[in-house]
Design an enzyme around this catalytic site. Structure first.
Site, mmCIF file in Angstrom:
data_model
loop_
_atom_site.group_PDB
_atom_site.id
_atom_site.type_symbol
_atom_site.label_atom_id
_atom_site.label_comp_id
_atom_site.label_asym_id
_atom_site.label_seq_id
_atom_site.Cartn_x
_atom_site.Cartn_y
_atom_site.Cartn_z
ATOM 1 N N ILE A 12 15.129 24.749 -4.799
ATOM 2 C CA ILE A 12 15.144 25.998 -5.625
ATOM 3 C C ILE A 12 14.973 25.777 -6.748
ATOM 4 O O ILE A 12 14.573 26.910 -7.730
ATOM 5 C CB ILE A 12 16.235 26.991 -5.134
ATOM 6 C CG1 ILE A 12 17.579 26.412 -5.648
ATOM 7 C CG2 ILE A 12 16.285 27.371 -3.899
ATOM 8 C CD1 ILE A 12 18.640 27.399 -5.953
ATOM 9 N N HIS B 271 21.970 14.780 1.189
ATOM 10 C CA HIS B 271 20.592 15.288 1.381
ATOM 11 C C HIS B 271 19.764 14.201 0.370
ATOM 12 O O HIS B 271 20.113 13.568 -0.776
ATOM 13 C CB HIS B 271 20.650 16.543 0.541
ATOM 14 C CG HIS B 271 21.184 16.644 -0.881
ATOM 15 N ND1 HIS B 271 22.505 16.664 -0.982
ATOM 16 C CD2 HIS B 271 20.564 16.838 -1.964
ATOM 17 C CE1 HIS B 271 22.743 17.074 -2.169
ATOM 18 N NE2 HIS B 271 21.535 16.955 -2.932
#
Length: 119
Positions: free
Chosen positions: A31, A105
């Protein structure tokens, strides 16, 4: 984990711009992208760091790395003999390294020249 942002994305409680998914791996656009292509690749199962995942389930870590390669190919970041694409895979471990979500991640970054050292 109910308080983990990425676990909530896996559960469908928080929307994500998914670009790749398998039964054990999820990849979605960041994002707050730091490059034209910036995709996060995560295991669907919660593991706080890459080291913890490597110790707990090495084959899942391999699947996450394969997911990162798949994303790079889908995004046109892999050399096909023409232009000079390329990409970087980054993982942060701990606050000093900039880890803000404690669910492992991999960042797949590309689409522009990436300098070294990264900072």
């Amino acid at each position: 984990m109910t308080d983990c942002l990425f676990c909530r994305m896996v559960a469908g409680e928080i929307p994500a711009d998914v670009v790749h998914e398998t039964d054990r791996v999820l990849a979605f656009r960041d994002i707050n992208p730091q490059a034209p292509t910036h995709v996060l690749v995560i295991p669907k199962q919660h593991h706080p760091t890459v080291g913890a995942l490597a110790l707990a389930d090495p084959s899942l870590l391999g699947e996450v790395v394969v997911g990162a390669q798949t994303v790079a190919e889908q995004e046109g970041l892999v050399d096909d003999g023409g232009a000079e694409p390329g990409f970087r895979i980054v993982t942060n471990t701990g606050r000093q390294a900039g880890q803000t979500v404690h669910h492992v991640h991999l960042h797949v970054l590309g689409g522009r020249g990436l300098t070294w050292p990264p900072g």
